[in-house]
Design a protein around this motif. Structure first.
Motif, PDB file in Angstrom:
ATOM      1  N   LEU A  73       0.837  -1.199   0.000  1.00 14.65           N
ATOM      2  CA  LEU A  73       0.000   0.000   0.000  1.00 14.65           C
ATOM      3  C   LEU A  73       0.872   1.249   0.000  1.00 14.65           C
ATOM      4  CD1 LEU A  73      -2.654   1.549   0.232  1.00 14.65           C
ATOM      5  CD2 LEU A  73      -2.576   1.147   2.714  1.00 14.65           C
ATOM      6  N   GLU A  74       1.930   1.236   0.823  1.00  9.59           N
ATOM      7  CA  GLU A  74       2.830   2.376   0.875  1.00  9.59           C
ATOM      8  C   GLU A  74       3.523   2.598  -0.465  1.00  9.59           C
ATOM      9  OE1 GLU A  74       6.226   4.751   1.091  1.00  9.59           O
ATOM     10  OE2 GLU A  74       6.443   2.578   0.909  1.00  9.59           O
ATOM     11  N   HIS A 387     -16.692  -6.694   1.051  1.00 12.78           N
ATOM     12  CA  HIS A 387     -16.308  -5.739   2.088  1.00 12.78           C
ATOM     13  C   HIS A 387     -17.311  -4.596   2.211  1.00 12.78           C
ATOM     14  CE1 HIS A 387     -12.402  -7.750   2.068  1.00 12.78           C
ATOM     15  NE2 HIS A 387     -12.038  -7.014   3.097  1.00 12.78           N
ATOM     16  N   GLY A 388     -18.265  -4.524   1.304  1.00 13.94           N
ATOM     17  CA  GLY A 388     -19.220  -3.429   1.347  1.00 13.94           C
ATOM     18  C   GLY A 388     -18.520  -2.094   1.156  1.00 13.94           C
ATOM     19  N   TYR A 392     -14.076  -0.009  -0.554  1.00 11.82           N
ATOM     20  CA  TYR A 392     -13.662   1.181  -1.297  1.00 11.82           C
ATOM     21  C   TYR A 392     -12.510   1.895  -0.609  1.00 11.82           C
ATOM     22  CZ  TYR A 392     -14.873   4.599  -4.934  1.00 11.82           C
ATOM     23  OH  TYR A 392     -14.870   5.393  -6.058  1.00 11.82           O
ATOM     24  N   ALA A 393     -12.199   1.475   0.620  1.00  9.46           N
ATOM     25  CA  ALA A 393     -11.152   2.119   1.413  1.00  9.46           C
ATOM     26  C   ALA A 393      -9.804   1.447   1.172  1.00  9.46           C
ATOM     27  CB  ALA A 393     -11.498   2.055   2.898  1.00  9.46           C
ATOM     28  N   VAL A 398      -8.325  -4.364  -0.857  1.00 11.42           N
ATOM     29  CA  VAL A 398      -8.972  -5.045  -1.988  1.00 11.42           C
ATOM     30  C   VAL A 398      -9.236  -4.109  -3.152  1.00 11.42           C
ATOM     31  CG1 VAL A 398      -9.923  -6.988  -0.693  1.00 11.42           C
ATOM     32  CG2 VAL A 398     -11.192  -4.825  -0.783  1.00 11.42           C
ATOM     33  N   GLU A 399      -9.377  -2.794  -2.897  1.00 15.52           N
ATOM     34  CA  GLU A 399      -9.553  -1.880  -4.027  1.00 15.52           C
ATOM     35  C   GLU A 399      -8.279  -1.829  -4.867  1.00 15.52           C
ATOM     36  OE1 GLU A 399      -8.143   1.386  -4.613  1.00 15.52           O
ATOM     37  OE2 GLU A 399      -6.720   1.064  -2.976  1.00 15.52           O
ATOM     38  N   ARG A 400      -7.132  -1.959  -4.221  1.00 16.24           N
ATOM     39  CA  ARG A 400      -5.857  -2.009  -4.951  1.00 16.24           C
ATOM     40  C   ARG A 400      -5.777  -3.287  -5.778  1.00 16.24           C
ATOM     41  NH1 ARG A 400      -1.226  -4.361  -3.045  1.00 16.24           N
ATOM     42  NH2 ARG A 400      -2.015  -4.286  -0.915  1.00 16.24           N
TER      43      ARG A 400
END
Length: 433
Positions: A73-74, A387-388, A392-393, A398-400
Motif C-alpha cells: 500500500l505504501e 467488504h461493502g 472502497y477504502a 482489496v480496491e488495490r
C-alpha cells in the motif's frame, strides 16, 4: 531451504525426476482433508505440486512474509519501485530461476517459475510485486536461446546478480498488438553500429533500468516478402542522452513504472544485436508462451489474495447479529471464485509442464492466461463487494487488488486476440481480423 544457491542439486534432481520426466508427484500428505484452505496465508499443501515446486513455494513465501499488504500500500501511494524486494531476490539467486547455472541461474523450468510468480503476487503484492522481477524470468529467453557465448556472459550474469535491470521495448503507439507493423527503424551506419529512430509505449521499469531488449525494423516493411521478416532484436544500454523516457500515469501497479520511449539518432553497436539481422520476430516469439504462463500465474496469485481477504472479512464482520459470510449472497460468489481460480490453476500448471517438456504450447498458454485473468478479476471484484463500503477504502487493500486485476486482462495480449488464436489454430476457423 532459503535460496536456489543452497542445495539446488537436490531440487534439480527432484525436478528432473518429476517435472520433466514422468511428472510423478511425490507422496505428500495423502489425507482426505482439504488441502487448499483459502484463509491460510500462502499455503503450500498442493498435492499436484512436485517436490521442487513445493520447495520454491516455501522458500519464496519466507521472503514474501517480510512484505505485507501495508508495504505494498505504501509503495502504491508513493509510486516507489520495490528495490528491497528486488534485492532480496537477487541476493538469494531467484532472479535467475530459469537461466542456466553457468551464468548464475538455477536452470529450473517454467513450472517452478510460475509457482514463484504466483507466490510473489499472492503475498499481497499483486502485479506490482510480480512486475518488479517479471522481466528477469522470461525476458532474456532470446539471449539464452540465440545469443553468443560472449553475449550470455556479458548480459545474463549481471541480470541474475541484480546489478543490472532490464526493460522490454516492443509495443508502439501506432501499432499496438499488430507487432509486424512496427515502425521504429535501425539503420546501419557503416561503422559497425545501428542508428535507431522511433518510439515505444508501455515499456515497464524504464525509469530504473540500465538495459533494454528492443525489437525494431532493420528492413522497411514494404521491402520484405513477409511482414515477419526484417525485424531485428537488440539488447543494449538504455542511453538516456538519446532516449526520452516519459512515465504514464495509470490505473494500478503505480510502484512499477510504465513509459513512453522516444529515441532519435540512438547509436547501438552491432555486437548488441541478438542473432541474425531480420530474425528478431522469430526469436521474440520464443518467450511469448512463457510470458503468458507467468502472467497467468501472477493473476492467480492476485485472485487468491483477494479471496483470502474476502473470506476472512466475511468470517469476522458481524451485521444483524451474524457473520456476513453466513449469508449465501456473500458465501456463494466467493465459493464460485475459488472454483474458477482452482480450475484456472490446473490449466496454468498443465501449460507450464508442457512448456518444460518442449511441446508447442500456444493454445494452452493462451487459454491459461485467459482463464486466470478473468477468474482473478472476478475474485477481486467480489472481494470489494464482500467488504461493502469498506471495500472502497485503501486500508482494506482489496480496491488495490481490483485496480491491478485489470492489467492481466489487457496485457500482454487481450482476451479477444486469445479467442482469435484459439478459433484459428484449434477450431481451424477462418481468420477473423
Amino acid at each position: 531451504m532459503s535460496s536456489p544457491r543452497q542445495g539446488w542439486s537436490c531440487v534439480w534432481k527432484a525436478w528432473r525426476q518429476s517435472s520433466v520426466g514422468s511428472f510423478k508427484t511425490l507422496p505428500y500428505r495423502q489425507t482426505r482433508t482439504l488441502h487448499a484452505q483459502t484463509q491460510e496465508y500462502l499455503q503450500s499443501n498442493q498435492p499436484d505440486f512436485t517436490e521442487s515446486q513445493r520447495t520454491v513455494r516455501e522458500s519464496i513465501a519466507k521472503i514474501c512474509s517480510k512484505y505485507p499488504d501495508e508495504y505494498w500500500l505504501e509503495k502504491d501511494n508513493s509510486k516507489e519501485f520495490p528495490t528491497d524486494l528486488h534485492a532480496d531476490f537477487a541476493r538469494d539467486g531467484w532472479l535467475g530461476i530459469c537461466i542456466p547455472e553457468k551464468y548464475g541461474g538455477a536452470a529450473l523450468g517454467i513450472s517452478e517459475a510460475a509457482v514463484m510468480m504466483q507466490t510473489v503476487s499472492e503475498c499481497g503484492g499483486g502485479m506490482t510485486a510480480a512486475s518488479s522481477i517479471h522481466m528477469n524470468i522470461f525476458g532474456l529467453e532470446p539471449v539464452v536461446k540465440f545469443g553468443t557465448e560472449e553475449q550470455k556472459q556479458r548480459w545474463l550474469t549481471p541480470l541474475v546478480g541484480g546489478t543490472e535491470r532490464a526493460c522490454f521495448g516492443v509495443t508502439e503507439p501506432n501499432t499496438g498488438l499488430d507487432t509486424l507493423k512496427l515502425q521504429s527503424m535501425a539503420t546501419p551506419d557503416g561503422d559497425g553500429n545501428y542508428i535507431l529512430n522511433g518510439s515505444k509505449i508501455w515499456t515497464s521499469t524504464a525509469q530504473i533500468a540500465q538495459k533494454i531488449l528492443i525489437l525494431v525494423r532493420t528492413t522497411p516493411l514494404n521491402k520484405v516478402d513477409k511482414p515477419s521478416r526484417g525485424l531485428s532484436l537488440f539488447y543494449t544500454d538504455l542511453d538516456r542522452s538519446k532516449v526520452q523516457v516519459t512515465r504514464i500515469p495509470k490505473l494500478g501497479r503505480a510502484a512499477v513504472d510504465s513509459n513512453v520511449l522516444f529515441f532519435e539518432n540512438w547509436k547501438v553497436n552491432a555486437a548488441d544485436r541478438i542473432g541474425k539481422e531480420g530474425d528478431g520476430f522469430k526469436m521474440i516469439m520464443h518467450g511469448m508462451n512463457a510470458e503468458r504462463i507467468l502472467v497467468a500465474a501472477e493473476a492467480l496469485g492476485l485472485g487468491y489474495a483477494a479471496l483470502r481477504r474476502a473470506s476472512k472479512y466475511a468470517t469476522e464482520r458481524v451485521v444483524f447479529e451474524r457473520p456476513i459470510g453466513q449469508n449465501q449472497g456473500i458465501q456463494h460468489p466467493l465459493a464460485d471464485s475459488w472454483v474458477q481460480l482452482e480450475s484456472a490453476r490446473l490449466m496454468v500448471y498443465l501449460a507450464a509442464r508442457m512448456y518444460d517438456q518442449g511441446f508447442e504450447t500456444g493454445e494452452y498458454a493462451n487459454a491459461a492466461k485467459y482463464l486466470a485473468s478473468e477468474a482473478a478479476f472476478t475474485a477481486c471484484e467480489r472481494a470489494v463487494l464482500a467488504h461493502g463500503g469498506m471495500g472502497y477504502a485503501k486500508e482494506y487493500h482489496v480496491e488495490r487488488y481490483l485496480r491491478e486485476a485489470m492489467l492481466p486482462r489487457l496485457a500482454p495480449v487481450s482476451k479477444e486476440m486469445i479467442l482469435n488464436y484459439i478459433g484459428e489454430r484449434v477450431l481451424q476457423l477462418p481468420k477473423s481480423y
